[in-house]
Motif scaffolding. Structure first.
Motif, PDB file in Angstrom:
ATOM      1  N   GLU A   1      53.405  42.077  41.156  1.00  0.00           N
ATOM      2  CA  GLU A   1      52.319  41.406  41.865  1.00  0.00           C
ATOM      3  C   GLU A   1      50.977  41.806  41.249  1.00  0.00           C
ATOM      4  O   GLU A   1      50.698  42.994  41.082  1.00  0.00           O
ATOM      5  N   VAL A   2      50.163  40.832  40.905  1.00  0.00           N
ATOM      6  CA  VAL A   2      48.843  41.062  40.319  1.00  0.00           C
ATOM      7  C   VAL A   2      47.787  40.570  41.293  1.00  0.00           C
ATOM      8  O   VAL A   2      47.854  39.430  41.764  1.00  0.00           O
ATOM      9  N   THR A   3      46.812  41.399  41.594  1.00  0.00           N
ATOM     10  CA  THR A   3      45.738  40.976  42.485  1.00  0.00           C
ATOM     11  C   THR A   3      44.482  41.763  42.142  1.00  0.00           C
ATOM     12  O   THR A   3      44.461  42.578  41.211  1.00  0.00           O
ATOM     13  N   TYR A   4      43.412  41.516  42.907  1.00  0.00           N
ATOM     14  CA  TYR A   4      42.196  42.288  42.710  1.00  0.00           C
ATOM     15  C   TYR A   4      41.347  42.261  43.972  1.00  0.00           C
ATOM     16  O   TYR A   4      41.426  41.341  44.779  1.00  0.00           O
ATOM     17  N   SER A   5      40.544  43.321  44.118  1.00  0.00           N
ATOM     18  CA  SER A   5      39.712  43.481  45.307  1.00  0.00           C
ATOM     19  C   SER A   5      38.237  43.611  44.954  1.00  0.00           C
ATOM     20  O   SER A   5      37.397  43.818  45.828  1.00  0.00           O
ATOM     21  N   THR A   6      37.919  43.503  43.684  1.00  0.00           N
ATOM     22  CA  THR A   6      36.550  43.448  43.190  1.00  0.00           C
ATOM     23  C   THR A   6      36.569  42.552  41.974  1.00  0.00           C
ATOM     24  O   THR A   6      37.615  42.417  41.327  1.00  0.00           O
ATOM     25  N   ASP A   7      35.455  41.917  41.650  1.00  0.00           N
ATOM     26  CA  ASP A   7      35.452  41.053  40.469  1.00  0.00           C
ATOM     27  C   ASP A   7      34.808  41.737  39.273  1.00  0.00           C
ATOM     28  O   ASP A   7      34.379  41.084  38.331  1.00  0.00           O
ATOM     29  N   ARG A   8      34.792  43.062  39.277  1.00  0.00           N
ATOM     30  CA  ARG A   8      34.135  43.811  38.210  1.00  0.00           C
ATOM     31  C   ARG A   8      35.130  44.361  37.189  1.00  0.00           C
ATOM     32  O   ARG A   8      35.117  45.528  36.827  1.00  0.00           O
TER      33      ARG A   8
END
Length: 278
Positions: A188-195
């Motif tokens: 699973e690939v995700t993110y919680s910041t766009d930096r």
């Protein structure tokens, strides 16, 4: 929906204000939820060690879902209930495949031992810097070098979360590159910041699966859960819950997945919704 039987909330960008505080209005709303006998569950990308100060500020002592669903903790007992890991073979295969495409990535690993373990809970290869300015992952802001180990050591142990950083790409761009090399692994690939930071978990592990585990422990059906979030790592949770609420400051993918959009975290958006019922 009728008054929910469980409230689930993301932390950063959702429950916390832009200064990373739990405001008095939000604390009052949480207190009203708990007074009614309704569980309030933190569901976050943060590892367990980063959840404790938030739980303390919010006066919470029940369950929390950490590391994007890979770990469930009992806050009151200071105990890890469960943890789902990515095995070292997958960590190595994926990292080396992505590095062939993007040589400048840097990686780190979060580990959540269920029982006592001598393995460091956070390890980074040289050059990894997280976008929050606290590379050690501790409240004291220790230097990154305290966690730096050879890449083989970062990838050589099971991990609840693999973190990958690229300083010149957005998180969305980095996630698209990661998807292109997954090669059926199911991670699973995700993110919680766009930096320029993405987070990988074991196949099938999301905030929704971690929250489902807590709901099973508490006997609460998905349809009676209200959940709040703001970033792509919240999408599955909002879709799974009976009523998914996006913050006005949320990523476009979250806004599209939500049943409702509330005020931004700078205006106590979580509290504004909870005050209808509690």
């Amino acid at each position: 929906m009728d008054r929910p039987k469980l409230v689930a909330s993301d932390v950063d960008g959702t429950l916390l204000d832009p200064l990373e505080n739990v405001t008095p209005r939000t604390i009052a709303a949480i207190d009203a939820v708990l007074t009614s006998g309704t569980p309030f569950v933190l569901v976050t990308g943060r590892p367990p060690r980063w959840v404790t100060p938030i739980a303390r500020a919010a006066r919470l002592s029940g369950y929390a879902v950490c590391s994007n669903g890979a770990a469930v903790v009992d806050l009151g007992a200071d105990r890890v209930v469960s943890a789902r890991d990515v095995d070292p073979v997958q960590l190595n295969d994926f990292t080396h495949a992505l590095r062939r495409l993007l040589p400048d990535i840097r990686v780190a690993a979060e580990r959540t031992p269920v029982h006592s373990d001598s393995t460091a809970v956070f390890a980074t290869e040289p050059g990894f810097r997280n976008p929050w300015g606290n590379p050690a992952g501790t409240e004291s802001g220790m230097d990154a070098e305290n966690n730096e180990v050879p890449t083989a050591e970062v990838l050589g142990h099971p991990a609840t979360k693999l973190l990958i950083r690229h300083r010149e790409l957005s998180s969305g761009e980095l996630a698209r590159a990661a998807h292109s090399v997954l090669n059926g692994s199911g991670l699973e690939v995700t993110y919680s910041t766009d930096r320029g930071l993405i987070e990988l978990s074991a196949a099938g592990v999301t905030k929704a699966t971690g929250l489902a585990e807590v709901c099973e422990l508490l006997g609460v059906p998905a349809g009676r859960v209200v959940a709040f979030g703001d970033m792509p790592n919240d999408v599955e949770m909002l879709r799974w819950s009976g009523h998914g609420v996006a913050m006005a400051n949320a990523h476009e993918a979250v806004l599209a997945a939500a049943d409702e959009v509330t005020a931004p975290n700078s205006e106590d958006g979580v509290a504004q919704v909870l005050e209808r019922w509690f």
